[in-house]
Design a protein around this motif. Sequence first.
Motif, PDB file in Angstrom:
ATOM      1  N   GLU A  49       0.649  -0.374   0.206  1.00 31.69           N
ATOM      2  CA  GLU A  49       0.067   0.179  -0.423  1.00 31.69           C
ATOM      3  C   GLU A  49       0.925   0.982   0.276  1.00 31.69           C
ATOM      4  OE1 GLU A  49      -3.719   1.973   2.099  1.00 31.69           O
ATOM      5  OE2 GLU A  49      -2.799   0.191   2.946  1.00 31.69           O
ATOM      6  N   LEU A  50       0.372   2.098  -0.526  1.00 27.99           N
ATOM      7  CA  LEU A  50       1.117   3.346  -1.292  1.00 27.99           C
ATOM      8  C   LEU A  50       0.595   4.265  -1.004  1.00 27.99           C
ATOM      9  CD1 LEU A  50       2.746   2.579  -4.726  1.00 27.99           C
ATOM     10  CD2 LEU A  50       4.442   2.985  -3.099  1.00 27.99           C
ATOM     11  N   VAL A  51       0.582   4.850   0.613  1.00 28.91           N
ATOM     12  CA  VAL A  51       0.336   5.859   1.518  1.00 28.91           C
ATOM     13  C   VAL A  51       0.244   7.294   1.719  1.00 28.91           C
ATOM     14  CG1 VAL A  51      -0.135   6.291   4.118  1.00 28.91           C
ATOM     15  CG2 VAL A  51      -0.240   3.901   3.584  1.00 28.91           C
ATOM     16  N   PRO A  52      -0.236   7.584   1.543  1.00 34.05           N
ATOM     17  CA  PRO A  52       0.034   8.804   0.692  1.00 34.05           C
ATOM     18  C   PRO A  52       0.727  10.466   1.647  1.00 34.05           C
ATOM     19  CG  PRO A  52      -2.711   8.971   0.594  1.00 34.05           C
ATOM     20  CD  PRO A  52      -1.879   7.791   1.147  1.00 34.05           C
ATOM     21  N   GLU A  53       1.510  11.345   1.147  1.00 33.62           N
ATOM     22  CA  GLU A  53       1.715  11.851   2.199  1.00 33.62           C
ATOM     23  C   GLU A  53       1.059  12.587   3.045  1.00 33.62           C
ATOM     24  OE1 GLU A  53       5.357  14.153   0.383  1.00 33.62           O
ATOM     25  OE2 GLU A  53       6.131  12.698  -0.306  1.00 33.62           O
ATOM     26  N   THR A  54       0.105  13.187   3.044  1.00 32.48           N
ATOM     27  CA  THR A  54      -1.023  14.141   3.313  1.00 32.48           C
ATOM     28  C   THR A  54      -2.883  13.096   2.866  1.00 32.48           C
ATOM     29  OG1 THR A  54      -2.115  14.562   1.221  1.00 32.48           O
ATOM     30  CG2 THR A  54       0.560  15.855   2.610  1.00 32.48           C
ATOM     31  N   PRO A  55      -3.274  13.217   3.867  1.00 31.60           N
ATOM     32  CA  PRO A  55      -4.602  12.669   4.070  1.00 31.60           C
ATOM     33  C   PRO A  55      -5.389  13.603   2.249  1.00 31.60           C
ATOM     34  CG  PRO A  55      -5.529  14.086   5.579  1.00 31.60           C
ATOM     35  CD  PRO A  55      -3.206  14.294   5.051  1.00 31.60           C
ATOM     36  N   PHE A  56      -5.926  14.274   1.960  1.00 27.07           N
ATOM     37  CA  PHE A  56      -5.707  14.383   0.738  1.00 27.07           C
ATOM     38  C   PHE A  56      -5.714  13.909  -0.541  1.00 27.07           C
ATOM     39  CE2 PHE A  56      -5.140  17.553   4.185  1.00 27.07           C
ATOM     40  CZ  PHE A  56      -6.406  18.101   4.551  1.00 27.07           C
ATOM     41  N   LYS A  57      -4.474  13.708  -0.850  1.00 21.91           N
ATOM     42  CA  LYS A  57      -4.124  12.323  -1.653  1.00 21.91           C
ATOM     43  C   LYS A  57      -4.457  10.900  -1.877  1.00 21.91           C
ATOM     44  CE  LYS A  57       0.014  15.472  -3.257  1.00 21.91           C
ATOM     45  NZ  LYS A  57       1.316  15.489  -2.950  1.00 21.91           N
ATOM     46  N   LYS A  58      -3.988  11.130  -2.619  1.00 19.39           N
ATOM     47  CA  LYS A  58      -4.745   9.470  -2.769  1.00 19.39           C
ATOM     48  C   LYS A  58      -4.251   8.511  -2.918  1.00 19.39           C
ATOM     49  CE  LYS A  58      -6.685   6.714  -7.246  1.00 19.39           C
ATOM     50  NZ  LYS A  58      -8.030   6.690  -6.081  1.00 19.39           N
ATOM     51  N   ASN A  59      -4.536   6.754  -2.389  1.00 20.18           N
ATOM     52  CA  ASN A  59      -3.311   6.117  -1.974  1.00 20.18           C
ATOM     53  C   ASN A  59      -3.987   4.875  -2.884  1.00 20.18           C
ATOM     54  OD1 ASN A  59      -6.437   5.401  -1.143  1.00 20.18           O
ATOM     55  ND2 ASN A  59      -5.352   4.024   0.375  1.00 20.18           N
ATOM     56  N   SER A  60      -2.886   4.090  -3.084  1.00 22.44           N
ATOM     57  CA  SER A  60      -3.147   2.645  -4.227  1.00 22.44           C
ATOM     58  C   SER A  60      -2.342   1.662  -3.315  1.00 22.44           C
ATOM     59  CB  SER A  60      -2.083   3.765  -5.146  1.00 22.44           C
ATOM     60  OG  SER A  60      -0.751   3.671  -4.741  1.00 22.44           O
ATOM     61  N   ILE A  61      -2.517   0.409  -3.983  1.00 26.16           N
ATOM     62  CA  ILE A  61      -2.285  -0.602  -3.501  1.00 26.16           C
ATOM     63  C   ILE A  61      -1.509  -1.501  -4.761  1.00 26.16           C
ATOM     64  CG2 ILE A  61      -3.033  -2.963  -2.485  1.00 26.16           C
ATOM     65  CD1 ILE A  61      -4.753  -2.010  -0.449  1.00 26.16           C
ATOM     66  N   VAL A  62      -0.665  -1.977  -4.833  1.00 26.69           N
ATOM     67  CA  VAL A  62      -0.249  -2.932  -6.140  1.00 26.69           C
ATOM     68  C   VAL A  62       0.213  -4.346  -5.187  1.00 26.69           C
ATOM     69  CG1 VAL A  62       1.026  -1.411  -6.777  1.00 26.69           C
ATOM     70  CG2 VAL A  62       2.101  -2.496  -5.212  1.00 26.69           C
ATOM     71  N   ASP A  63       0.274  -5.038  -6.413  1.00 28.71           N
ATOM     72  CA  ASP A  63       0.165  -7.217  -6.255  1.00 28.71           C
ATOM     73  C   ASP A  63       1.670  -7.027  -4.925  1.00 28.71           C
ATOM     74  OD1 ASP A  63      -2.016  -7.029  -7.141  1.00 28.71           O
ATOM     75  OD2 ASP A  63      -1.320  -8.017  -8.921  1.00 28.71           O
ATOM     76  N   VAL A  64       2.310  -6.830  -5.925  1.00 28.79           N
ATOM     77  CA  VAL A  64       4.429  -7.023  -4.943  1.00 28.79           C
ATOM     78  C   VAL A  64       5.056  -5.858  -5.385  1.00 28.79           C
ATOM     79  CG1 VAL A  64       6.129  -8.315  -4.992  1.00 28.79           C
ATOM     80  CG2 VAL A  64       3.760  -9.398  -5.730  1.00 28.79           C
ATOM     81  N   ARG A  65       5.582  -5.269  -4.292  1.00 29.44           N
ATOM     82  CA  ARG A  65       6.669  -4.149  -3.998  1.00 29.44           C
ATOM     83  C   ARG A  65       7.729  -4.476  -3.539  1.00 29.44           C
ATOM     84  NH1 ARG A  65       7.117   1.513  -2.060  1.00 29.44           N
ATOM     85  NH2 ARG A  65       6.312   0.566  -0.625  1.00 29.44           N
ATOM     86  N   CYS A  66       8.693  -4.197  -4.022  1.00 28.58           N
ATOM     87  CA  CYS A  66      10.148  -5.441  -3.433  1.00 28.58           C
ATOM     88  C   CYS A  66      11.056  -4.050  -4.082  1.00 28.58           C
ATOM     89  CB  CYS A  66      10.605  -5.967  -3.404  1.00 28.58           C
ATOM     90  SG  CYS A  66      10.714  -7.024  -5.519  1.00 28.58           S
ATOM     91  N   ARG A  67      12.254  -4.066  -3.383  1.00 24.24           N
ATOM     92  CA  ARG A  67      13.824  -2.967  -3.723  1.00 24.24           C
ATOM     93  C   ARG A  67      15.232  -4.138  -3.647  1.00 24.24           C
ATOM     94  NH1 ARG A  67      13.315   1.653   0.361  1.00 24.24           N
ATOM     95  NH2 ARG A  67      14.324  -0.138   1.742  1.00 24.24           N
ATOM     96  N   ASP A  68      15.458  -4.383  -4.831  1.00 24.63           N
ATOM     97  CA  ASP A  68      16.990  -4.951  -4.672  1.00 24.63           C
ATOM     98  C   ASP A  68      17.543  -4.298  -3.750  1.00 24.63           C
ATOM     99  OD1 ASP A  68      17.497  -2.873  -6.175  1.00 24.63           O
ATOM    100  OD2 ASP A  68      18.916  -4.844  -7.946  1.00 24.63           O
ATOM    101  N   GLU A  69      19.190  -4.872  -3.557  1.00 21.70           N
ATOM    102  CA  GLU A  69      20.736  -4.336  -2.777  1.00 21.70           C
ATOM    103  C   GLU A  69      20.948  -3.344  -3.486  1.00 21.70           C
ATOM    104  OE1 GLU A  69      21.524  -7.265  -6.780  1.00 21.70           O
ATOM    105  OE2 GLU A  69      20.337  -7.686  -5.470  1.00 21.70           O
ATOM    106  N   ARG A  70      20.730  -2.875  -4.705  1.00 16.11           N
ATOM    107  CA  ARG A  70      20.909  -1.480  -5.357  1.00 16.11           C
ATOM    108  C   ARG A  70      20.392  -0.618  -4.729  1.00 16.11           C
ATOM    109  NH1 ARG A  70      22.824  -3.537 -11.844  1.00 16.11           N
ATOM    110  NH2 ARG A  70      23.318  -5.015 -11.455  1.00 16.11           N
ATOM    111  N   GLY A  71      18.820  -0.765  -4.890  1.00 13.83           N
ATOM    112  CA  GLY A  71      18.157  -0.102  -4.726  1.00 13.83           C
ATOM    113  C   GLY A  71      16.810   0.381  -5.130  1.00 13.83           C
ATOM    114  N   ARG A  72      16.882  -0.604  -6.353  1.00 19.40           N
ATOM    115  CA  ARG A  72      16.147   0.165  -7.306  1.00 19.40           C
ATOM    116  C   ARG A  72      14.884  -1.037  -6.742  1.00 19.40           C
ATOM    117  NH1 ARG A  72      18.995  -3.657 -12.186  1.00 19.40           N
ATOM    118  NH2 ARG A  72      19.749  -4.762 -10.468  1.00 19.40           N
ATOM    119  N   ILE A  73      13.817  -0.244  -7.627  1.00 18.09           N
ATOM    120  CA  ILE A  73      12.676  -0.643  -7.192  1.00 18.09           C
ATOM    121  C   ILE A  73      11.159  -1.197  -8.260  1.00 18.09           C
ATOM    122  CG2 ILE A  73      10.485   0.496  -6.334  1.00 18.09           C
ATOM    123  CD1 ILE A  73      11.792   2.129  -4.878  1.00 18.09           C
TER     124      ILE A  73
END
Length: 287
Positions: A49-73
């Motif tokens: 779940e990508l929660v917005p920084e403020t409650p006035f913006k839209k949040n969203s949910i993805v199936d899978v989210r991850c980061r590798d050893e280099r920081g790539r998302i």
Amino acid sequence: MRYLDPKADLTFKKVFGEHPDLVISILNALLPFETEEEHIVEVEYLPIELVPETPFKKNSIVDVRCRDERGRIFIVEMQMLWSPAFMHRVLFNASKAYVRQLGSNEKYELLQPVYSLNLVNDVFMPDVEGYYHDYRIVHIEHSDKIIEGLRFIFVELPKFKPQTFSEKKMHVLWLRYLTEINEKTRIIPPELMESPEIRKAVEQIEESAFSDAQLEGYDKFWDGVRVEKTLISDALKKGHAEGRAEGRIEGERIKQLEIARNLKALGLDVASICQVTGLKPEETENL
């Protein structure tokens, strides 16, 4: 042995959202890495779940989210039915993931690429050959000039046809796993089970691995997909019917104008032409 379809929300998240080695395998197989050095070695899962920084913006949910050893998302999505809104959602989620890498005092140079892998169980480019679509930000006239940072991959699963070529073995095996296995499957092809990653992924979707409550949720997922498919089909039929009706109306108007034009050429007065065709006087005078 009965298996569940790996494309369902429950099974897809279980296979790729709980087993780092499996999500690494499918990402390395399906993303357009050009060298071995680009391949992912390790990943850590990030909240879906990508929660917005403020409650006035839209949040969203993805199936899978991850980061590798280099920081790539990496964002992985399984989409059952295509709609133009999905493309916008993909862009929104990837952009949000890219922007949220930095704090207010950090340098832009620290930003790492975001890859969005989208597996679509629908055909959304019927007029384009091939099932694999790779999007980047490129210069229109000089396609070798690229703005790095965001990369979007869309795979049209129904277009995929199994092929055997050694340099893309896992690419083919993962797509076969997603397209060939479902509730009707009783025997898994031996060539799939020869791969340790695919064999492990198959074990994760055995019916016996799920509780009764999970199986009920699985069935409800497919009920929802069927309902959504029906709604989309009905909307398309309605749109086509309205389009045909509008076409008939436009055709009749063109016919009226042509008749009026011919009558005017013969010297008939405007009032008589309007009486014959049903056009307004100003329409007839402007012919």
